[in-house]
Motif scaffolding. Sequence first.
Motif, PDB file in Angstrom:
ATOM      1  N   LEU A 156      70.011  27.976  13.183  1.00 32.21           N
ATOM      2  CA  LEU A 156      68.740  28.008  12.480  1.00 32.21           C
ATOM      3  C   LEU A 156      67.672  28.583  13.421  1.00 32.21           C
ATOM      4  CD1 LEU A 156      68.813  24.300  11.127  1.00 32.21           C
ATOM      5  CD2 LEU A 156      69.247  26.323   9.859  1.00 32.21           C
ATOM      6  N   GLY A 157      68.093  29.012  14.466  1.00 34.22           N
ATOM      7  CA  GLY A 157      66.804  29.357  15.675  1.00 34.22           C
ATOM      8  C   GLY A 157      66.633  28.501  16.614  1.00 34.22           C
ATOM      9  N   ASN A 158      67.631  27.422  16.585  1.00 35.37           N
ATOM     10  CA  ASN A 158      67.413  26.216  17.694  1.00 35.37           C
ATOM     11  C   ASN A 158      67.099  26.476  19.027  1.00 35.37           C
ATOM     12  OD1 ASN A 158      67.709  23.191  18.234  1.00 35.37           O
ATOM     13  ND2 ASN A 158      69.370  24.188  19.582  1.00 35.37           N
ATOM     14  N   PHE A 159      67.724  27.664  19.582  1.00 32.74           N
ATOM     15  CA  PHE A 159      67.474  28.203  20.994  1.00 32.74           C
ATOM     16  C   PHE A 159      66.531  29.471  20.646  1.00 32.74           C
ATOM     17  CE2 PHE A 159      71.372  26.179  21.875  1.00 32.74           C
ATOM     18  CZ  PHE A 159      71.118  25.467  22.777  1.00 32.74           C
ATOM     19  N   THR A 160      66.859  30.261  19.624  1.00 32.05           N
ATOM     20  CA  THR A 160      66.009  31.675  19.703  1.00 32.05           C
ATOM     21  C   THR A 160      64.449  31.517  19.587  1.00 32.05           C
ATOM     22  OG1 THR A 160      68.019  32.104  18.031  1.00 32.05           O
ATOM     23  CG2 THR A 160      66.114  33.786  18.385  1.00 32.05           C
ATOM     24  N   LEU A 161      64.242  30.508  18.636  1.00 29.38           N
ATOM     25  CA  LEU A 161      62.468  30.556  18.446  1.00 29.38           C
ATOM     26  C   LEU A 161      61.926  29.843  19.861  1.00 29.38           C
ATOM     27  CD1 LEU A 161      62.306  29.344  14.807  1.00 29.38           C
ATOM     28  CD2 LEU A 161      62.339  31.798  15.997  1.00 29.38           C
ATOM     29  N   GLY A 219      73.728  20.755   4.839  1.00 29.25           N
ATOM     30  CA  GLY A 219      74.928  21.923   4.925  1.00 29.25           C
ATOM     31  C   GLY A 219      74.889  22.604   6.183  1.00 29.25           C
ATOM     32  N   ASN A 220      73.490  22.496   6.731  1.00 31.01           N
ATOM     33  CA  ASN A 220      73.060  23.522   7.809  1.00 31.01           C
ATOM     34  C   ASN A 220      73.745  22.619   9.054  1.00 31.01           C
ATOM     35  OD1 ASN A 220      69.782  24.497   7.190  1.00 31.01           O
ATOM     36  ND2 ASN A 220      71.902  25.274   6.385  1.00 31.01           N
ATOM     37  N   PHE A 221      73.990  23.317  10.114  1.00 31.84           N
ATOM     38  CA  PHE A 221      74.496  23.100  11.561  1.00 31.84           C
ATOM     39  C   PHE A 221      73.293  22.304  12.322  1.00 31.84           C
ATOM     40  CE2 PHE A 221      75.122  23.572  15.997  1.00 31.84           C
ATOM     41  CZ  PHE A 221      76.187  22.433  16.200  1.00 31.84           C
ATOM     42  N   LEU A 222      73.189  21.346  12.754  1.00 37.84           N
ATOM     43  CA  LEU A 222      72.257  20.926  13.646  1.00 37.84           C
ATOM     44  C   LEU A 222      73.426  20.208  15.011  1.00 37.84           C
ATOM     45  CD1 LEU A 222      70.511  20.622  11.253  1.00 37.84           C
ATOM     46  CD2 LEU A 222      69.240  18.634  12.302  1.00 37.84           C
ATOM     47  N   GLN A 223      72.665  20.227  16.170  1.00 37.78           N
ATOM     48  CA  GLN A 223      73.379  19.409  17.297  1.00 37.78           C
ATOM     49  C   GLN A 223      73.055  18.088  16.980  1.00 37.78           C
ATOM     50  OE1 GLN A 223      74.960  21.050  19.592  1.00 37.78           O
ATOM     51  NE2 GLN A 223      74.061  23.012  19.959  1.00 37.78           N
ATOM     52  N   VAL A 224      74.303  17.428  17.080  1.00 39.11           N
ATOM     53  CA  VAL A 224      74.293  15.951  16.761  1.00 39.11           C
ATOM     54  C   VAL A 224      73.612  15.038  17.508  1.00 39.11           C
ATOM     55  CG1 VAL A 224      76.685  16.325  15.921  1.00 39.11           C
ATOM     56  CG2 VAL A 224      76.356  15.247  18.240  1.00 39.11           C
ATOM     57  N   ASN A 225      73.231  15.274  18.685  1.00 40.21           N
ATOM     58  CA  ASN A 225      72.394  14.309  19.643  1.00 40.21           C
ATOM     59  C   ASN A 225      71.212  15.033  19.889  1.00 40.21           C
ATOM     60  OD1 ASN A 225      71.590  13.094  21.808  1.00 40.21           O
ATOM     61  ND2 ASN A 225      73.696  12.493  22.514  1.00 40.21           N
ATOM     62  N   ASN A 258      58.847  24.031  15.091  1.00 36.46           N
ATOM     63  CA  ASN A 258      59.370  23.103  14.135  1.00 36.46           C
ATOM     64  C   ASN A 258      60.238  23.757  13.236  1.00 36.46           C
ATOM     65  OD1 ASN A 258      58.791  20.490  12.451  1.00 36.46           O
ATOM     66  ND2 ASN A 258      58.431  22.049  11.141  1.00 36.46           N
ATOM     67  N   LEU A 259      61.301  23.429  13.081  1.00 34.16           N
ATOM     68  CA  LEU A 259      62.618  23.956  12.449  1.00 34.16           C
ATOM     69  C   LEU A 259      62.715  23.316  11.140  1.00 34.16           C
ATOM     70  CD1 LEU A 259      65.431  25.000  14.746  1.00 34.16           C
ATOM     71  CD2 LEU A 259      63.333  26.302  14.060  1.00 34.16           C
ATOM     72  N   ASN A 260      62.649  23.988   9.939  1.00 28.95           N
ATOM     73  CA  ASN A 260      63.266  23.343   8.526  1.00 28.95           C
ATOM     74  C   ASN A 260      64.703  23.747   8.472  1.00 28.95           C
ATOM     75  OD1 ASN A 260      60.682  23.041   7.921  1.00 28.95           O
ATOM     76  ND2 ASN A 260      60.191  24.771   6.617  1.00 28.95           N
ATOM     77  N   PHE A 261      65.384  22.788   7.834  1.00 27.52           N
ATOM     78  CA  PHE A 261      66.823  22.762   7.806  1.00 27.52           C
ATOM     79  C   PHE A 261      67.022  22.358   6.247  1.00 27.52           C
ATOM     80  CE2 PHE A 261      66.365  18.543   9.273  1.00 27.52           C
ATOM     81  CZ  PHE A 261      67.178  17.654   8.760  1.00 27.52           C
ATOM     82  N   THR A 263      63.044  18.572   8.323  1.00 26.49           N
ATOM     83  CA  THR A 263      62.512  19.265   9.596  1.00 26.49           C
ATOM     84  C   THR A 263      62.893  18.491  10.909  1.00 26.49           C
ATOM     85  OG1 THR A 263      60.374  18.217   9.713  1.00 26.49           O
ATOM     86  CG2 THR A 263      60.173  20.018   8.480  1.00 26.49           C
ATOM     87  N   TYR A 264      63.025  19.283  12.014  1.00 27.42           N
ATOM     88  CA  TYR A 264      63.078  18.709  13.268  1.00 27.42           C
ATOM     89  C   TYR A 264      62.404  19.572  14.236  1.00 27.42           C
ATOM     90  CZ  TYR A 264      66.897  21.719  14.990  1.00 27.42           C
ATOM     91  OH  TYR A 264      67.709  22.658  15.563  1.00 27.42           O
ATOM     92  N   HIS A 265      62.032  18.963  15.587  1.00 31.58           N
ATOM     93  CA  HIS A 265      61.581  19.929  16.655  1.00 31.58           C
ATOM     94  C   HIS A 265      62.595  20.007  17.686  1.00 31.58           C
ATOM     95  CE1 HIS A 265      57.839  18.401  14.589  1.00 31.58           C
ATOM     96  NE2 HIS A 265      57.254  19.406  15.167  1.00 31.58           N
ATOM     97  N   PRO A 266      62.808  21.266  18.195  1.00 35.84           N
ATOM     98  CA  PRO A 266      63.926  21.429  18.965  1.00 35.84           C
ATOM     99  C   PRO A 266      63.050  21.342  20.153  1.00 35.84           C
ATOM    100  CG  PRO A 266      63.754  23.582  17.893  1.00 35.84           C
ATOM    101  CD  PRO A 266      62.708  22.490  17.244  1.00 35.84           C
ATOM    102  N   SER A 267      61.935  21.962  20.126  1.00 32.65           N
ATOM    103  CA  SER A 267      60.927  21.790  21.646  1.00 32.65           C
ATOM    104  C   SER A 267      59.619  21.600  20.943  1.00 32.65           C
ATOM    105  CB  SER A 267      60.984  23.113  22.212  1.00 32.65           C
ATOM    106  OG  SER A 267      60.552  24.305  21.307  1.00 32.65           O
TER     107      SER A 267
END
Length: 446
Positions: free
Chosen positions: A310-315, A274-280, A268-271, A260-264
């Motif tokens: 994964l919905g990094n901006f959408t959610l 092999g999924n794409f995450l912004q590197v920074n 909370n996003l599960n990944f 998991t990580y928190h874009p905001s």
Amino acid sequence: MRHSNRQKKPSKPQPSAAPIEVSISHLSIEGRGISHLDGKTLFVRGALPNEQIVARVIAQHKRFDEADTLEVLSASPDRQTPPCHHYDLCGGCDLQHLIPEKALSLKYELVLDQLQRFAQCQPLKTDNAISSSPFHYRRSARVGVNRLQRDQSLVVGFRRRQSSKLVNIDTCLILDKRLERLFELARHYFSEQQDNKTITHIDALLGDNSGALTFRVTRKPSDALKSAMVNLCNDLKLQGWIEDNDGNLVPIENNYSALTYHPSPEVNLNFKPGNFLQVNSQINHALIQLALEWLQPNSDDYLLDLFCGLGNFTLPFAKKVNKAIGVEGMMSMVKQAQDNSESNQINNTLFYCADLSSDISHTPWFKEPITMILLDPPRSGAHTLVSQIASKKAKKILYIACNPAALTRDTQALRAAGYQLSRFTVLDMFPNTSHIESVALFERSK
């Protein structure tokens, strides 16, 4: 764009080519110093503007030549000693000889120059560049593994400069500190394994408090090699996965919890590996906040998020708008985005899988009453897409670009469709490298 001859095969310079002394006028979009020699442009790796250097030509082309810096005779005040002792060999970073603050400033100037020269466009407003910690920022990486034929020693590291061969790395200053011992431990655990040549590379992907190593293998690993993989992952407190020739991913053990990580703060996003995450992650947080500030969504808006992942901006946007629609080219990512929406109890989203390089006019999601569009395309940009999305006449389009040349080209198309470039900035997504992340806000002309 300056010179885009990368696909042409360079001719080799004469072995007897002597070192040359040249003056550097400015920096190229690829982070190389620019000079001129015999009526041709000369791109010099390792050189900075306003320097006098000694260089050696390493490749010759019809319209330009390439060279390496051998000696700096008169150094720029912006030059620094590269902090990484692998810098001269490793191909991962190419701007460690330039102080980070100046590097970000020059990147900003380079993109604005491209927009002016090739799109005849300057933003109505430019915001301050958004900086990042220059080290230990990267949460994803591909680490190569190879057993040398000559002495059977194991090399674990990154590609050499301008080569497909690997250079052994002890530690990497730009990787997240959780990966600090990856190279050392991989050599320790795999060197004695008879089938260590089975592993071609290791993909690392980290969330906020979890992460995974994926071992790419050419055939089924022995029990001993698999045990070594487990030991490596346990030492680094990361999950272990194996990927075969067909792209199938299987966990080494079966007791894994979600990554998991928190874009905001509120999402909370599960990944999965092999999924794409912004590197920074630091810049990703800043990018989402910037997008919310610039687009100013409200409960009447319909957001179309293209290349949504994964919905990094959408959610985060879904919490502000009437409906948020995410479109992605990989079905596995679309399914993960849908699951993320459900796990966050967000009910006003729709996710679709589509080829965004093709005609999208017939798709059901494109018929929605879109009021704002966010797109974060790959390096190739969104050339076939921008003219189509412009026809929706959304009030605002936010374009996140990792390639200034693609942004410049697509800016021309959006302006021709009646949009103006109203706001612009650069974010330091990739410190110590020449890669540039920019954000451009386009608004319908009144």
